[in-house]
Design an enzyme around this catalytic site. Structure first.
Site, short mmCIF file in Angstrom:
data_model
loop_
_atom_site.label_atom_id
_atom_site.label_comp_id
_atom_site.label_asym_id
_atom_site.label_seq_id
_atom_site.Cartn_x
_atom_site.Cartn_y
_atom_site.Cartn_z
N CYS A 51 0.62 -1.13 -0.05
CA CYS A 51 0.43 0.14 0.41
C CYS A 51 0.73 1.31 0.12
O CYS A 51 1.58 1.23 0.42
CB CYS A 51 -1.14 0.32 1.39
SG CYS A 51 -2.23 -1.56 1.70
N ARG A 105 1.63 2.03 -5.54
CA ARG A 105 1.70 0.83 -4.69
C ARG A 105 -0.18 0.35 -4.54
O ARG A 105 0.48 -1.05 -3.40
CB ARG A 105 2.27 1.85 -3.59
CG ARG A 105 3.72 2.26 -3.75
CD ARG A 105 4.28 2.90 -2.62
NE ARG A 105 3.70 2.26 -1.70
CZ ARG A 105 5.40 1.62 -1.80
NH1 ARG A 105 5.96 2.17 -2.22
NH2 ARG A 105 5.56 1.08 -0.34
N TRP A 152 -3.69 -2.02 -1.00
CA TRP A 152 -3.00 -3.19 -1.97
C TRP A 152 -4.13 -3.93 -1.21
O TRP A 152 -2.95 -4.55 -0.63
CB TRP A 152 -2.18 -3.26 -2.76
CG TRP A 152 -1.82 -4.61 -3.79
CD1 TRP A 152 -2.68 -4.90 -4.73
CD2 TRP A 152 -0.54 -5.78 -3.44
NE1 TRP A 152 -1.38 -5.64 -5.15
CE2 TRP A 152 -1.33 -6.07 -4.40
CE3 TRP A 152 -0.25 -6.29 -2.57
CZ2 TRP A 152 -0.77 -7.39 -4.88
CZ3 TRP A 152 -0.12 -6.81 -2.13
CH2 TRP A 152 0.43 -7.59 -3.35
N ASN A 182 1.37 0.03 6.07
CA ASN A 182 1.68 -0.39 4.74
C ASN A 182 2.93 -2.01 5.39
O ASN A 182 3.76 -1.45 6.05
CB ASN A 182 2.19 0.59 3.52
CG ASN A 182 3.49 -0.42 2.83
OD1 ASN A 182 3.34 -1.26 2.79
ND2 ASN A 182 4.58 -0.36 2.36
N GLY A 183 2.77 -2.96 5.37
CA GLY A 183 2.91 -3.89 5.41
C GLY A 183 1.65 -4.97 6.31
O GLY A 183 0.73 -4.87 5.43
N GLU A 190 12.44 -11.64 -20.02
CA GLU A 190 11.53 -10.41 -19.67
C GLU A 190 10.52 -9.97 -20.85
O GLU A 190 9.54 -9.46 -20.28
CB GLU A 190 13.06 -9.31 -19.55
CG GLU A 190 12.21 -8.27 -19.50
CD GLU A 190 11.29 -8.31 -18.24
OE1 GLU A 190 11.15 -8.74 -16.90
OE2 GLU A 190 11.42 -7.21 -17.63
N LYS A 197 6.70 -9.09 -18.98
CA LYS A 197 5.58 -8.05 -19.81
C LYS A 197 4.49 -8.37 -20.36
O LYS A 197 3.99 -7.57 -20.38
CB LYS A 197 6.99 -6.87 -20.63
CG LYS A 197 7.76 -6.52 -20.24
CD LYS A 197 7.47 -5.49 -19.39
CE LYS A 197 7.41 -5.74 -17.74
NZ LYS A 197 8.41 -5.95 -16.91
N GLU A 203 2.49 -10.03 -17.31
CA GLU A 203 1.66 -9.55 -16.17
C GLU A 203 0.72 -8.31 -16.43
O GLU A 203 -0.05 -7.67 -15.11
CB GLU A 203 2.81 -8.69 -15.34
CG GLU A 203 3.77 -7.44 -16.11
CD GLU A 203 5.09 -6.72 -14.92
OE1 GLU A 203 4.46 -7.36 -13.94
OE2 GLU A 203 6.25 -6.77 -15.54
N HIS A 216 12.35 -30.39 -26.02
CA HIS A 216 12.24 -31.41 -24.82
C HIS A 216 11.04 -31.21 -23.90
O HIS A 216 10.81 -31.10 -22.87
CB HIS A 216 13.27 -30.69 -23.50
CG HIS A 216 14.57 -31.32 -24.47
ND1 HIS A 216 15.60 -31.92 -24.81
CD2 HIS A 216 15.65 -29.97 -24.79
CE1 HIS A 216 16.38 -31.91 -25.01
NE2 HIS A 216 16.71 -30.59 -25.74
N LYS A 228 4.12 -2.50 -7.15
CA LYS A 228 5.25 -2.18 -7.64
C LYS A 228 6.07 -2.39 -6.52
O LYS A 228 7.53 -2.77 -7.15
CB LYS A 228 5.35 -0.68 -7.25
CG LYS A 228 6.68 -0.10 -8.35
CD LYS A 228 7.27 0.08 -9.26
CE LYS A 228 8.28 0.81 -10.46
NZ LYS A 228 8.19 0.02 -11.59
C1 F6R Z 1 7.83 -6.63 -13.01
C2 F6R Z 1 8.23 -6.13 -11.74
C3 F6R Z 1 8.16 -7.19 -11.17
C4 F6R Z 1 10.24 -6.55 -9.93
C5 F6R Z 1 10.22 -7.05 -9.11
C6 F6R Z 1 11.62 -6.94 -7.98
O1 F6R Z 1 7.48 -6.16 -13.87
O2 F6R Z 1 8.45 -4.75 -11.73
O3 F6R Z 1 9.17 -8.26 -11.08
O4 F6R Z 1 10.85 -6.71 -10.38
O5 F6R Z 1 9.01 -7.25 -7.85
O6 F6R Z 1 11.31 -5.69 -7.41
P1 F6R Z 1 12.54 -4.93 -7.52
O7 F6R Z 1 13.20 -4.48 -8.57
O8 F6R Z 1 11.83 -3.39 -7.64
O9 F6R Z 1 13.34 -5.75 -6.41
#
Ligand code: F6R
Length: 592
Positions: free
Chosen positions: A2, A29, A75, A101-102, A465, A469, A472, A488, A588
């Protein structure tokens, strides 16, 4: 995860519109409910399920009275996203308000204990125990500061908390453990927030609270206490991120703005060359390297492994942070453990860093200055992507790669690799300038069901990656595979309904990847390739072909070939009617 904000402004300033602007900047967030509490003789609370704009339209949040207060964007973790579970939460008498938050591990026990003592709970959140505990301790004779201190000795878990009390107006309390929290001050007054973008418009002198620290904000200033309750001297840092950097600036979404900003993220991170050289000089003898990270940062780490092993010849492992405890047993003082994290706050990565610090040399590559991991690691490389608001990581990924390439190139004393890096911003710009073509393609093509991404060597993490993308933000099931691994098992899934993205830059592995491309084409897959401009062989064997400057070879490709894949995910998301900045269930920064 959050977002929380608190502010105490000059007496003639109204807190609500300021809180509203600040919390809007933290919507990345969490965005399933929103709420605010301000004080004007009484604590007034407005909160509801829904995004910031829709709740404001219903409740008129900006119109609340008072010059100090707290706000929250949620969140959901403990308790569903409902009006009742939205923050702020109050005690029974409505005289203490809290945002959090937590996650509290022991809230069920505490709640049971408080209910026995006659407290009534209105939500199913873990947070609600906090205002009840604070009020209980204040009723026992403690002041707000002491009551919050005692409360933190009872709660277990992760938290960033902001609290206000009717009994002690003009005071804002903020405390953290494992969840990020900054304190800031500017012209209008004093602030506490989960992250810097929240306050940039009002305050750029920033103090990052350390775990266990408590801040007491009044109109007279800031006091900070350590975990033992002793007052400590604090120093703020002036942050040169501008408020505009954390805004959309005419772009429809943060994600597309941040994709376009990638050339700058690379350019600015390249400026770190001298400080990386200095770190390499200080690190000393390293016999083994281990990368630890999550998600996108994990994919950057795999590129790091390929690069360091091929350029430097030091053995590298790559560990997902949440798995580190099962694999880290053989680290020693000659191991360099490199942590990669955009936020520098990811819980699993932080826990791994704590362990690694006991045995090994540690280096954190982080984007957020002053974040927990940047304080906790022995060495720090600061990527220069600027604030990233879109939940899907884009510009911070290429900035991480830039830092890794600099590190590996300098360690290997390989000028050729370093020189190539300086051309990357131009290659990226060439792609983002043509983004309209990608948009049209994505609108005309019906992406459904499943997708595969294939790459070899340096292009394997790009495949991972690219798939992350897509899944998600579009919710299409996508898998990244090492191109040679497909036969395989997963080849059984390929038919004419499945798009297969093939990452095929020029270089040593080109012929092998072409064989894989033909394998999937023969099974009827819709082949979508990313390769060198003018390569007729790729064109003949692909339904769609994204052409990249032919100077980009396989080693440097991860920094460039990811860009069309990000753009495809972005435009497919738009075509499907979703918001790419706010993917469902995700947030995030993962501090739990
Ligand atoms: C995907 C994404 C997440 C972060 C992951 C690690 O687009 O953003 O997979 O890469 O949560 O976050 P950080 O880099 O902040 O440790």
């Amino acid at each position: 995860m959050c977002g929380i904000v608190g502010c105490i402004l000059k007496e003639n300033e109204k807190a609500a519109p300021v809180l509203f602007n600040c919390i809007s900047m933290l919507e990345y967030r969490g965005y399933d409910s929103i709420g605010m509490a301000t004080f004007n003789g009484e604590i007034e609370v407005k909160k509801a399920r829904g995004g910031i704009e829709s709740v404001d339209a219903k409740l008129n949040l900006k119109d609340m009275d008072g010059s100090f207060g707290i706000a929250h964007t949620r969140w959901a973790s403990a308790g569903k996203p409902t009006d009742e579970n939205a923050h702020p939460h109050l005690d029974d008498t409505g005289s203490v308000a809290v945002v959090h938050n937590g996650t509290l591990e022991n809230y069920s026990e505490l709640k049971a204990e408080l209910i026995k003592e006659g407290h009534t709970f209105r939500s199913s959140t873990d947070t609600e125990v906090i205002p009840h505990l604070i009020k209980k301790f204040m009723d026992e004779g403690l002041n707000l500061e002491e009551a919050l201190g005692k409360c933190t000795t009872r709660i277990r878990g992760s938290y960033a908390i902001a609290a206000i009390s009717k009994a002690e107006p003009d005071k804002l309390m903020a405390v953290r453990k494992y969840s990020p929290l900054i304190i800031a001050y500017g012209e209008k007054g004093y602030f506490a927030a989960s992250d810097t973008p929240a306050v940039l418009e009002y305050a750029r002198n920033i103090i990052r609270l350390k775990d266990g620290e408590t801040a007491i904000l009044t109109r007279k200033g800031i006091r900070i206490l350590d975990e033992k309750g002793e007052e400590i001297e604090w120093k703020s840092k002036y942050i040169d991120w501008t408020p505009e950097m954390a805004k959309k600036e005419g772009y429809k979404h943060f994600m597309i703005k941040e994709i376009v900003e990638q050339s700058c993220a690379v350019k600015n991170t390249l400026i770190q060359k001298a400080s990386i050289e200095k770190i390499i000089g200080e690190i000393g003898d390293v016999k083994r390297i281990c990368f630890v990270a999550c998600g996108t940062s994990y994919h950057a780490s795999i590129t790091g492994k390929y690069l360091i092993e091929s350029l430097v010849g030091i053995a590298c492992d790559v560990v997902i942070a949440s798995e580190f405890r099962y694999t880290a047993k053989t680290w020693d003082e000659n191991t360099l453990v490199i942590f990669i994290s955009q936020s520098g706050e990811t819980y699993d990565s932080r826990m791994a860093l704590k362990e690694a610090n006991k045995t090994s040399k540690t280096l954190a590559i982080v984007n957020v200055a002053g974040s927990a991991m940047s304080e906790e690691a022995e060495y720090v490389i600061q990527t220069q992507a600027g604030p990233e608001i879109g939940v899907a990581a884009t510009k911070t990924y290429v900035a991480q790669l830039t830092a890794i390439y600099l590190f590996a190139g300098l360690l290997a004393e390989n000028d050729e690799v370093i020189d190539k890096l300086y051309k990357v911003p131009a290659y990226i710009d060439e792609i983002t300038k043509k983004r309209e073509d990608i948009r049209k393609l994505c609108e005309s093509y019906d992406f459904k069901g499943h997708a595969f991404y294939l790459g070899r060597g340096f292009s394997y993490p790009t495949a991972l990656e690219g798939a992350l993308k897509l899944k998600e933000i579009t919710y299409i099931h996508a898998e990244g595979y090492a191109a040679g691994e497909l036969k395989h098992g997963p080849l059984a899934l390929i038919d004419e309904t499945v798009p297969v993205f093939v990452i095929i830059p020029p270089g040593e592995d080109y012929t092998k990847t072409m064989t894989n491309l033909k394998e999937v084409e023969a099974r009827g897959a819709v082949v979508i390739s990313v390769g060198a401009e003018g390569d007729d062989k790729i064109r003949e064997n692909s339904e769609i072909f994204f052409e990249i400057n032919p100077e980009v070879d396989d080693m440097i490709a991860p920094l460039v070939y990811i860009v069309p894949l990000q753009l495809i995910s972005y435009y497919v998301t738009l075509a499907m009617g979703y918001n790419p900045d706010k993917p469902r269930n995700l947030s995030k920064v993962i501090t739990v």
